[in-house]
Design a protein around this motif. Structure first.
Motif, PDB file in Angstrom:
ATOM      1  N   ARG A  68      -4.710  49.203  87.790  1.00 18.65           N
ATOM      2  CA  ARG A  68      -4.978  50.556  88.763  1.00 18.65           C
ATOM      3  C   ARG A  68      -4.770  49.889  90.164  1.00 18.65           C
ATOM      4  N   PHE A  69      -4.985  50.779  91.110  1.00 18.20           N
ATOM      5  CA  PHE A  69      -4.882  50.686  92.524  1.00 18.20           C
ATOM      6  C   PHE A  69      -6.445  51.217  92.917  1.00 18.20           C
ATOM      7  N   ALA A  70      -7.174  50.528  93.598  1.00 15.41           N
ATOM      8  CA  ALA A  70      -8.361  50.602  93.883  1.00 15.41           C
ATOM      9  C   ALA A  70      -8.641  50.704  95.353  1.00 15.41           C
ATOM     10  N   GLU A  71      -9.054  51.838  95.789  1.00 15.88           N
ATOM     11  CA  GLU A  71      -9.367  52.005  97.329  1.00 15.88           C
ATOM     12  C   GLU A  71     -10.582  51.264  97.744  1.00 15.88           C
ATOM     13  N   LEU A  72     -10.263  50.727  99.100  1.00 19.74           N
ATOM     14  CA  LEU A  72     -11.365  50.037  99.628  1.00 19.74           C
ATOM     15  C   LEU A  72     -11.997  50.875 100.755  1.00 19.74           C
ATOM     16  N   GLY A  73     -13.376  50.959 100.873  1.00 18.95           N
ATOM     17  CA  GLY A  73     -13.903  51.757 101.860  1.00 18.95           C
ATOM     18  C   GLY A  73     -13.850  51.328 103.152  1.00 18.95           C
ATOM     19  N   GLU A  74     -14.500  51.836 104.046  1.00 19.89           N
ATOM     20  CA  GLU A  74     -14.202  51.340 105.656  1.00 19.89           C
ATOM     21  C   GLU A  74     -14.984  49.998 105.850  1.00 19.89           C
ATOM     22  N   LYS A  75     -15.977  49.864 104.972  1.00 22.60           N
ATOM     23  CA  LYS A  75     -16.834  48.738 105.135  1.00 22.60           C
ATOM     24  C   LYS A  75     -16.486  47.552 104.585  1.00 22.60           C
ATOM     25  N   GLU A  76     -15.550  47.773 103.306  1.00 24.97           N
ATOM     26  CA  GLU A  76     -15.191  46.726 102.457  1.00 24.97           C
ATOM     27  C   GLU A  76     -13.842  46.201 103.191  1.00 24.97           C
ATOM     28  N   ARG A  77     -13.089  46.693 104.045  1.00 30.01           N
ATOM     29  CA  ARG A  77     -11.985  46.306 104.387  1.00 30.01           C
ATOM     30  C   ARG A  77     -11.860  45.534 105.882  1.00 30.01           C
ATOM     31  N   ALA A  78     -10.963  44.669 105.967  1.00 30.97           N
ATOM     32  CA  ALA A  78     -10.943  44.142 107.296  1.00 30.97           C
ATOM     33  C   ALA A  78     -10.605  45.155 108.427  1.00 30.97           C
ATOM     34  N   PHE A  79     -11.209  45.049 109.610  1.00 28.50           N
ATOM     35  CA  PHE A  79     -10.800  45.992 110.579  1.00 28.50           C
ATOM     36  C   PHE A  79      -9.658  46.375 110.931  1.00 28.50           C
ATOM     37  N   TYR A  80      -8.792  45.410 110.824  1.00 30.07           N
ATOM     38  CA  TYR A  80      -7.223  45.672 111.111  1.00 30.07           C
ATOM     39  C   TYR A  80      -6.510  46.367 110.037  1.00 30.07           C
ATOM     40  N   ASN A  81      -7.113  46.410 108.780  1.00 28.38           N
ATOM     41  CA  ASN A  81      -6.437  47.201 107.843  1.00 28.38           C
ATOM     42  C   ASN A  81      -6.633  48.421 107.730  1.00 28.38           C
ATOM     43  N   LYS A  82      -5.715  49.303 108.012  1.00 28.43           N
ATOM     44  CA  LYS A  82      -5.689  50.712 108.381  1.00 28.43           C
ATOM     45  C   LYS A  82      -6.058  51.570 106.859  1.00 28.43           C
ATOM     46  N   ILE A  83      -5.018  51.053 106.012  1.00 29.01           N
ATOM     47  CA  ILE A  83      -4.921  51.368 104.598  1.00 29.01           C
ATOM     48  C   ILE A  83      -4.862  50.303 103.459  1.00 29.01           C
ATOM     49  N   HIS A  84      -6.175  50.181 102.741  1.00 33.71           N
ATOM     50  CA  HIS A  84      -6.261  48.937 101.899  1.00 33.71           C
ATOM     51  C   HIS A  84      -6.667  49.264 100.614  1.00 33.71           C
ATOM     52  N   PHE A  85      -5.781  49.187  99.555  1.00 34.93           N
ATOM     53  CA  PHE A  85      -6.010  49.242  98.335  1.00 34.93           C
ATOM     54  C   PHE A  85      -5.917  47.950  97.521  1.00 34.93           C
ATOM     55  N   ASP A  86      -6.765  47.621  96.764  1.00 28.48           N
ATOM     56  CA  ASP A  86      -6.548  46.436  95.856  1.00 28.48           C
ATOM     57  C   ASP A  86      -5.910  46.786  94.656  1.00 28.48           C
ATOM     58  N   ILE A  87      -5.340  45.623  94.085  1.00 29.76           N
ATOM     59  CA  ILE A  87      -4.358  45.867  92.868  1.00 29.76           C
ATOM     60  C   ILE A  87      -5.229  45.120  91.823  1.00 29.76           C
ATOM     61  N   GLU A  88      -5.831  45.905  90.965  1.00 26.95           N
ATOM     62  CA  GLU A  88      -6.578  45.270  90.095  1.00 26.95           C
ATOM     63  C   GLU A  88      -6.194  45.416  88.587  1.00 26.95           C
ATOM     64  N   MET A  89      -6.622  44.311  87.755  1.00 33.95           N
ATOM     65  CA  MET A  89      -6.458  44.170  86.391  1.00 33.95           C
ATOM     66  C   MET A  89      -7.763  44.312  85.588  1.00 33.95           C
ATOM     67  N   ASN A  90      -7.821  44.967  84.705  1.00 33.83           N
ATOM     68  CA  ASN A  90      -9.110  44.972  83.683  1.00 33.83           C
ATOM     69  C   ASN A  90      -9.144  43.535  82.875  1.00 33.83           C
ATOM     70  N   ILE A  91     -10.005  42.737  83.354  1.00 37.82           N
ATOM     71  CA  ILE A  91      -9.998  41.429  82.831  1.00 37.82           C
ATOM     72  C   ILE A  91     -11.233  41.115  81.998  1.00 37.82           C
ATOM     73  N   ASP A  92     -11.218  41.030  80.829  1.00 37.79           N
ATOM     74  CA  ASP A  92     -12.338  41.126  80.089  1.00 37.79           C
ATOM     75  C   ASP A  92     -13.370  39.828  80.332  1.00 37.79           C
ATOM     76  N   SER A  93     -12.462  38.589  80.327  1.00 35.59           N
ATOM     77  CA  SER A  93     -13.458  37.303  80.839  1.00 35.59           C
ATOM     78  C   SER A  93     -13.815  37.372  81.961  1.00 35.59           C
ATOM     79  N   LEU A  94     -13.461  38.348  83.151  1.00 36.31           N
ATOM     80  CA  LEU A  94     -14.410  38.522  84.355  1.00 36.31           C
ATOM     81  C   LEU A  94     -15.067  39.642  84.328  1.00 36.31           C
ATOM     82  N   GLY A  95     -15.236  40.350  83.250  1.00 33.63           N
ATOM     83  CA  GLY A  95     -16.347  41.270  83.199  1.00 33.63           C
ATOM     84  C   GLY A  95     -15.644  42.739  83.725  1.00 33.63           C
ATOM     85  N   GLY A  96     -14.488  42.794  83.728  1.00 31.42           N
ATOM     86  CA  GLY A  96     -13.659  44.169  84.031  1.00 31.42           C
ATOM     87  C   GLY A  96     -12.886  44.143  85.039  1.00 31.42           C
TER      88      GLY A  96
END
Length: 492
Positions: free
Chosen positions: A291-319
């Motif tokens: 999935r793509f996961a959106e980052l809120g204003e507080k989570e992303r670096a100030f210079y990133n106007k739009i920032h989505f993480d690209i995530e995988m669901n990884i059981d060994s890392l808890g999700g």
RNA sequence: GCGGGCAUAGUGUAGCCUGGUAUCACUUAAGCUUGCCAAGCUUAUAACUCGGGUUCAAAUCCCGGUGCCCGCACCA
């Protein structure tokens, strides 16, 4: 979760994928080495990444840039000042807090830009106490996450190990703009190492102090980029996405690319589709693990106007875990280097003077390798690593059914006839079942077995890893037959 | 960085409380076998995280270091 982590790590240690660096001295927190299978798999992952992303445009190219960068360049990029944490320790309970967070929580305004002295005086003026125990706070200390280096015999030339590969692309922007005949958009890909002095590296290769990034920096004219991409070809693609407010719940929606345009620019959505296709179609990651996961204003670096993480669901890392990111960095980086170097970064295209914007597609290679080991490893009725065949460290195992009667000799011959074209492994020890099992566990997609019929009929058995089904293939047509097999899918 | 837990062959473990030459399984290697999915037999290799202390004797008790895991904090 921990059990799964141990399972994957055990596989990794036993078979030679990944293990802690400097293991014989007890390890070195935040550093991992790749063994022979891990290195082969990583190389293949990088190759397929390169092939796919450079394939998106004739104007995307691979470059290679230095790991060490001088003070000036990282001052201009903002890393010297902002890649830091200001730590404030409580004199009573000893707990450390981030100084800028303490100030920001009290004033309601961002304190990220404040120096340690300024933070100390704010703490003094506002009478900020330890949030844990109300104790008195000690003077703040600065912690920069970059590794400092002294370059040259006098050691006076201050430098750092690069904290991200991206800077290499920005530093080469002008040169490449000339070499690429003064046109944008164009893209620079870098696969290389980056270094961050993480406070507490954790979870295996998930947070390391030295890690490998594969990044594509795309430089473009923000006014025209949307029209330069064939959005129509991707607009019906459903994108797996979690917005800021839903990602904690683990909710993932599937939204048609075209329907995201009221929230995101075309060029951004276009690249989301391309990345998703890379994972779901090329690498065949199970759909519900991406999935793509959106980052809120507080989570992303100030210079990133739009920032989505690209995530995988990884059981060994808890999700869900971030393995990559897609960052619209605007003109922040070129603007910074323009100011720092006094080199003009604006370019003249079609009669227009523009400071190009940057879209960064950033991939954590080590995180990908771990995620793939986790997601594709099964350890139920048989141990099985269902890696996509393109990134399996060994593509073909070659065996004699039994080690007598002339079978080993013929199997050797078969092996020799294909070893220059594919990653192969010859083995004649133990029983045939055991050899299959060994190959299954390290993800080898196919095994070729020479049996007594082979002596007569010039063919071998090809066994498919996932189904264990077999079919026969002629020896004389081998390299070509296997190439077709790899291309067309297993057909088993 | 703070708090808690843990550390034994390649992997996973028993032993630790109650000190006395380290258990078991898998793996690996060699040989015999072996006619398609980790078969069997024989043999072999291989470990107490490091340093110090107590003791006739330490895997075991004590102190310290290191590393790992979890929680907090942190993750431009």
């Amino acid at each position: 979760m921990t059990r799964r982590y141990d399972e994957v790590m055990s596989l990794s240690l036993r078979r030679g994928f990944i293990w802690p660096s400097v293991d014989i001295y007890g390890g070195f927190a935040g550093f991992y080495d790749y063994g022979h299978l891990g290195a082969a798999m990583k190389r293949k992952w990088e190759d397929i990444w390169l092939k796919y992303f450079l394939g998106l445009s004739d104007r995307y190219h691979l470059i290679d840039t230095t790991n060490i960068l001088p003070f000036k360049s990282l001052k201009a990029s903002g890393h010297v000042d902002h890649f830091t944490d200001t730590l404030v320790k409580c004199s009573d309970c000893g707990v450390s807090h981030r100084g800028d967070h303490l100030v920001a929580d009290t004033t309601g305004k961002s304190a990220e830009a404040l120096s340690t002295a300024e933070i100390d005086s704010e703490i003094e003026n506002l009478d900020i106490r330890c949030p844990e125990c109300k104790g008195k706070l000690l003077p703040s200390t600065e912690f920069n996450m970059m590794f400092p280096l002294s370059v040259g015999p006098t050691g006076t030339d201050q430098a750092f190990l690069r904290p991200e590969t991206a800077q290499g692309a920005y530093l080469n922007f002008k040169r490449e703009f000339e070499s690429l005949r003064r046109k944008i958009p164009y893209g620079l890909a870098i696969i290389g190492r980056a270094f961050r002095n993480e406070i507490s590296p954790r979870q295996g290769t998930y947070r390391m102090r030295e890690f490998i990034q594969a990044e594509l920096q795309i430089f473009f004219n923000p006014r025209t980029f949307d029209d330069e991409l064939d959005f129509a070809s991707v607009e019906d693609e459903p994108i797996r996405i979690s917005f800021e407010d839903e990602k904690e719940e683990g909710e993932v929606g599937e939204i048609r690319a075209g329907d995201l345009l009221d929230r995101l620019p075309k060029f951004y959505v276009y690249h989301m589709v391309k990345i998703q296709q890379f994972y779901l179609d090329i690498l065949r990651v199970p759909r519900d693990r991406f999935r793509f996961a959106e980052l809120g204003e507080k989570e992303r670096a100030f210079y990133n106007k739009i920032h989505f993480d690209i995530e995988m669901n990884i059981d060994s890392l808890g999700g869900w875990g971030e393995i990559n990111g897609i960052h619209y960095r605007t003109d922040h980086d070129l603007k910074g280097h323009q100011a720092g170097s006094n080199e003009k970064m604006t370019v003249s295209v079609e009669g227009e003077r523009v400071l190009p914007h940057v879209l960064e597609l950033s991939f954590g290679v080590d995180r990908n390798i771990w995620a793939f080991l986790d997601v594709f490893y099964e350890n139920e009725e048989r141990a099985l690593l269902r890696l996509p065949r393109e990134i399996a460290p060994i593509t073909f195992g070659v065996f004699p059914l039994v080690s007598k009667g002339g079978l080993p000799e013929l199997a050797r011959k078969v092996h020799d006839s294909i070893k220059d074209d594919f990653s192969c492994f010859y083995d004649e020890t133990g029983s045939i079942g055991k050899r299959y099992a060994r190959m299954d566990e390290i993800g080898t997609p196919f095994c070729l077995t020479v049996d007594f019929d082979s002596l007569e009929s010039d063919d071998v058995t090809v066994r498919d890893r996932d189904s264990t089904h077999q079919r026969r293939m002629s020896i004389s047509g081998l390299p070509e037959g296997l190439r077709t097999l790899l291309k067309e899918g297993s057909g088993f």
